[in-house]
Structure formats: C-alpha cells, structure tokens
Design an enzyme around this catalytic site. Structure first.
Site, PDB file in Angstrom:
ATOM      1  N   LYS A   1       2.797 -15.477   1.938  1.00 13.23           N
ATOM      2  CA  LYS A   1       2.927 -16.202   0.667  1.00 13.23           C
ATOM      3  C   LYS A   1       4.401 -16.545   0.506  1.00 13.23           C
ATOM      4  O   LYS A   1       5.065 -16.191  -0.481  1.00 13.23           O
ATOM      5  CB  LYS A   1       2.387 -15.327  -0.474  1.00 13.23           C
ATOM      6  CG  LYS A   1       2.237 -16.044  -1.801  1.00 13.23           C
ATOM      7  CD  LYS A   1       1.094 -17.056  -1.830  1.00 13.23           C
ATOM      8  CE  LYS A   1       1.095 -17.821  -3.149  1.00 13.23           C
ATOM      9  NZ  LYS A   1       0.129 -18.939  -3.155  1.00 13.23           N
TER      10      LYS A   1
ATOM     11  N   ASP B   1      -3.562 -18.275   0.216  1.00 11.54           N
ATOM     12  CA  ASP B   1      -4.627 -18.973  -0.524  1.00 11.54           C
ATOM     13  C   ASP B   1      -5.282 -20.036   0.353  1.00 11.54           C
ATOM     14  O   ASP B   1      -6.509 -20.142   0.432  1.00 11.54           O
ATOM     15  CB  ASP B   1      -4.092 -19.558  -1.844  1.00 11.54           C
ATOM     16  CG  ASP B   1      -2.791 -20.339  -1.688  1.00 11.54           C
ATOM     17  OD1 ASP B   1      -2.183 -20.304  -0.591  1.00 11.54           O
ATOM     18  OD2 ASP B   1      -2.376 -20.994  -2.663  1.00 11.54           O
TER      19      ASP B   1
ATOM     20  N   TYR C   1       0.818  -1.217   0.000  1.00 10.72           N
ATOM     21  CA  TYR C   1       0.000   0.000   0.000  1.00 10.72           C
ATOM     22  C   TYR C   1       0.850   1.263   0.000  1.00 10.72           C
ATOM     23  O   TYR C   1       0.418   2.304  -0.461  1.00 10.72           O
ATOM     24  CB  TYR C   1      -0.898   0.035   1.240  1.00 10.72           C
ATOM     25  CG  TYR C   1      -2.255  -0.589   1.063  1.00 10.72           C
ATOM     26  CD1 TYR C   1      -2.391  -1.887   0.583  1.00 10.72           C
ATOM     27  CD2 TYR C   1      -3.411   0.110   1.395  1.00 10.72           C
ATOM     28  CE1 TYR C   1      -3.630  -2.467   0.444  1.00 10.72           C
ATOM     29  CE2 TYR C   1      -4.664  -0.467   1.254  1.00 10.72           C
ATOM     30  CZ  TYR C   1      -4.768  -1.753   0.783  1.00 10.72           C
ATOM     31  OH  TYR C   1      -6.005  -2.314   0.648  1.00 10.72           O
TER      32      TYR C   1
ATOM     33  N   ASP D   1     -12.428  -8.729   4.812  1.00  5.54           N
ATOM     34  CA  ASP D   1     -13.750  -8.717   4.167  1.00  5.54           C
ATOM     35  C   ASP D   1     -14.370 -10.113   4.163  1.00  5.54           C
ATOM     36  O   ASP D   1     -15.560 -10.278   4.427  1.00  5.54           O
ATOM     37  CB  ASP D   1     -13.655  -8.201   2.720  1.00  5.54           C
ATOM     38  CG  ASP D   1     -13.956  -6.715   2.613  1.00  5.54           C
ATOM     39  OD1 ASP D   1     -13.679  -5.987   3.589  1.00  5.54           O
ATOM     40  OD2 ASP D   1     -14.460  -6.280   1.551  1.00  5.54           O
TER      41      ASP D   1
ATOM     42  N   ASP E   1      -6.483  -6.760   4.156  1.00  8.04           N
ATOM     43  CA  ASP E   1      -7.620  -6.096   3.533  1.00  8.04           C
ATOM     44  C   ASP E   1      -8.590  -7.139   2.991  1.00  8.04           C
ATOM     45  O   ASP E   1      -9.796  -7.097   3.246  1.00  8.04           O
ATOM     46  CB  ASP E   1      -7.116  -5.187   2.397  1.00  8.04           C
ATOM     47  CG  ASP E   1      -8.252  -4.509   1.659  1.00  8.04           C
ATOM     48  OD1 ASP E   1      -9.185  -4.023   2.331  1.00  8.04           O
ATOM     49  OD2 ASP E   1      -8.211  -4.474   0.405  1.00  8.04           O
TER      50      ASP E   1
HETATM   51  C1  IPM Z   1     -10.345  -0.975   4.173  1.00  6.74           C
HETATM   52  C2  IPM Z   1     -10.618  -0.344   2.836  1.00  6.74           C
HETATM   53  C3  IPM Z   1      -9.448   0.562   2.471  1.00  6.74           C
HETATM   54  C4  IPM Z   1      -8.225  -0.310   2.381  1.00  6.74           C
HETATM   55  C5  IPM Z   1      -9.629   1.377   1.193  1.00  6.74           C
HETATM   56  C6  IPM Z   1     -10.902   2.162   1.209  1.00  6.74           C
HETATM   57  C7  IPM Z   1      -8.452   2.271   0.950  1.00  6.74           C
HETATM   58  O1  IPM Z   1     -10.864  -1.313   1.872  1.00  6.74           O
HETATM   59  O2  IPM Z   1     -10.167  -0.226   5.152  1.00  6.74           O
HETATM   60  O3  IPM Z   1     -10.320  -2.188   4.253  1.00  6.74           O
HETATM   61  O4  IPM Z   1      -7.967  -0.946   1.362  1.00  6.74           O
HETATM   62  O5  IPM Z   1      -7.483  -0.388   3.368  1.00  6.74           O
HETATM   63 MG    MG Z   2     -11.011  -3.306   2.695  1.00  5.74          MG
END
Ligand code: IPM
Ligand code: MG
Length: 365
Positions: free
Chosen positions: A187, A219, A141, A247, A243
């Site tokens: 990885k 993975d 990042y 999710d 990240d």
């Molecule tokens: C998160 C989001 C952010 C990230 C984006 C919006 C920059 O997806 O906080 O998980 O990738 O860190």
């Molecule tokens: Mg995110």
C-alpha cells in the site's frame, strides 16, 4: 531416512483431519523408505483445557526436537471470551515466533474437477495455480508498541531490511522454479512501510534477472484476484495483507477445505491446512481432510526433499476428485458426500494404485 514429526491436532475438526493425514503420511513414508518417528501433543483450546495455557513448554520443546511440525487447527467458541494472551490463537502466533517461521507459503490451485465448485465463473478460475508468499513473523502482527485502553487502541506496522529481503528471496526463488513472475502487494500510495518494502523488493530483484516483478496496491490486487486469479504466479506480501489475500485466494479455488500451507524458517518447518477448526461440524466425520493431507504432501516435498512423493499425492487427490468423491463442503449438486474417513481411504487407494503403476513402468519388461 529418519524423520521426526511433532503432531499437534488442536481443536474442532483438527483431530479428525489429522487422523486422515497421518494415515496417508504412513503410506507415503513406507513407499519412500522414510522411518517416521511421531509424537502427538495438545495445542490451542485442547491445551487450555488440560494445562490452562494454549502452548506449554513441553509442546514447544517437542517442536524444537522435530524435523517438521504438523498442525491441525486451533480455536472455537468455547475459548473466545478468554483474555488476549490466553486465547487458542496465541499458540499459533507463539509457534511462528518461537520457531522463526517467517515464510508462509499458501498455494491456491484449482483442480480441473473442482472448477465448477468455485464461486466464480469457470472461465475465470480455470488454470489458477498461484502461491501466496506471506511474511509471517513481522509487520503489524508483532510490532511494538501495541495495546489498548478505554480511549484508544494501537498497533505498529514496522519492517526492517532483513525481514523484507529474506521473504523477497523466498518469493523470487520460488517464482524461478515456477512461471517466473512475482507480484509484490503493498500500500505504497499511503504507507511509508510499504514504500520501504517496495524499494527493498526491487533491490532484491536485481539478483533475479529471470524473474519479472510487478507491484500492485492491495486493494487493486484483491480486485484482480477475484476478477482473474489465473493471472498470478507468486504473490509476495506482508503479514496482514497475506492473511486476507490468502483467504480470498482459497475461496476462489472452491473450498477452504482443500488448501495446504507451509510455514518455514531457517531451522524449523510447520505444515497446516489454511482452514480453521470448523466447530459446527467437528466430531461428525464430515470434514474435508484434503487440506491436511496436502499439507503432508508439502512436508514430503519441502522438508523431506522428496518432491516425487508430493507429486504422487497431488495426483492421487486429483484423480480421487475426478472420480467424483467429495466431502460435504465440495460435493456436486446431485452428489452424495463422503465422510472424512472414506475420503482418507479413497485417497489411500488412489495412492496405492499410482504407486503400483509406477512400479510396473519402472521395472524392465
Ligand atoms: C491464519 C489465521 C491466523 C492469522 C490467526 C488464527 C491468528 O487467520 O493463519 O491465516 O491471522 O495468521
Ligand atoms: Mg487467516
């Protein structure tokens, strides 16, 4: 105790869920004798509209001057076409970097009443209670060089020893207070940066004899996470893998609308829901405020050092859900969804009931 909070509601559903969370924050502050001092600032798209920049110096200064930052959500289709450094998301990345928030904690917990809401079979999600510890200010990042031209695009994935050591310590410390189990995700079969990550994490483990450490390739970890999430306690990983994994972990619990997060550094702390700005339902009083409310809980537990406040709020969320109150994103098949403001009021009511009970049991008969 005096406590300064910078509130950054942001875009989309951010302001609505923030309103709900601030109400709950005030109830808790009163109960635990915290003298709140609150200031509110524009960030993301809202800040672009007003100041032509997603994060202005005054807002950043307010964050430096605060004990904690509460952030709603950022972004929306209106600002998508903007150049990279003008995008609303830059505000979030800018805050993380400027405030040195290297450690991102994303708990994913399945409330008993929510087992059915998961897209996975109940027997696999029941008892899931994990935390993703995501490194937040390094890795791909932020690595340099970065860029693109007509022929190629490039980014740099780099970690130095200090970055890996400090995030590994966060994960081992946390696991020591939980079930004592860290899974480090990398990885290392392909990436040298991951081989390095793995070596350093194992060195750090030497200081934590009571915590077990397991390595998984990303993975495989993803597969395990959707196969049987309850096997995990603390998942430690780099910025981008975190990240993605967070999710996936969030969805396993039934709704992205439920999950809070804390981003911590040596001097500052920022709390925000894991979900985004949900522009499709913004302004309709139907967003789920629970992730934002639970983020306030994490703030009380972590920065205010009042874990009992976090626990009582968590209990209030649990019983409100068990009573059947659900916003549209988590409503049961036959159920009627409640609005954002009604959910806020129901949580406040559960909270008052719990605090009342606590006073009765605490006072001598
Ligand atoms: C998160 C989001 C952010 C990230 C984006 C919006 C920059 O997806 O906080 O998980 O990738 O860190
Ligand atoms: Mg995110």
């Amino acid at each position: 105790m005096k406590f300064k909070v910078a509130i950054l509601p942001g875009d989309g559903i951010g302001p609505e869920v923030m309103d709900a969370a601030v109400a709950i924050m005030e109830t808790l502050a009163q109960e635990y004798q915290v003298a709140l001092e609150v200031s509110s600032h524009l960030v993301g798209g809202a800040s672009i509209d007003e100041y032509d920049s997603p994060l202005i110096d005054d807002t950043l200064q307010a964050c430096y001057d605060s004990d904690a930052v509460l952030l709603g959500s950022i972004g929306g289709p209106r600002w998508e076409g903007l150049p990279h450094d003008k995008k609303p998301e830059r505000a979030l990345l800018g805050l993380r970097e400027a405030l040195g928030l290297y450690s991102n904690l994303r708990p994913a917990k399945v409330y008993p009443a929510m087992v059915e809401a998961s897209s996975l079979k109940p027997e696999f999600v029941r008892d899931t209670d994990l935390v993703v510890v995501r490194e937040l200010t390094g890795g791909i990042y932020f690595g340099e060089p970065r860029g693109y031209d007509a022929q190629q695009g490039w980014n740099t994935l780099i970690y130095n020893r200090e970055e890996v050591e400090r995030i590994a310590r966060v994960a081992f410390d946390l696991a020591g207070r939980r079930r004592g189990q860290v899974t480090s995700v990398d990885k290392a079969n392909v990436l040298e940066s991951s081989q390095f990550w793995r070596e350093v994490v194992h060195e750090v483990q030497g200081d934590y004899p009571d915590v077990t450490l397991k390595d998984l390739y990303v993975d495989n970890a993803t597969m395990q996470l959707v196969r049987q999430p309850s096997q995990f306690d603390v998942i430690l990983t780099q910025n981008m893998f975190g990240d993605i994994l967070s999710d996936a972990a969030a969805m396993v619990t039934g709704s992205l609308g439920m999950l809070p997060s804390a981003s911590l550094g040596e001097h500052y702390a920022l709390y925000e829901p894991v979900h985004g700005s949900a522009p499709d339902i913004a302004g309709q009083n139907m967003a789920n405020p629970l992730a934002m409310i639970a983020s306030v809980g994490m703030m009380f537990g972590t920065t205010c050092n009042l874990p009992q406040a976090e626990q009582i709020l968590d209990k209030a969320i649990e019983i409100t859900l068990a009573d059947g109150f659900r916003t549209a994103d988590i409503v049961a098949e036959q159920g009627e969804p409640v609005s954002t403001t009604e959910m806020r009021d129901r949580i406040a009511e559960s909270l008052r009931r719990l605090m009342e009970e606590k006073r009765i049991t605490a006072s001598p008969a």
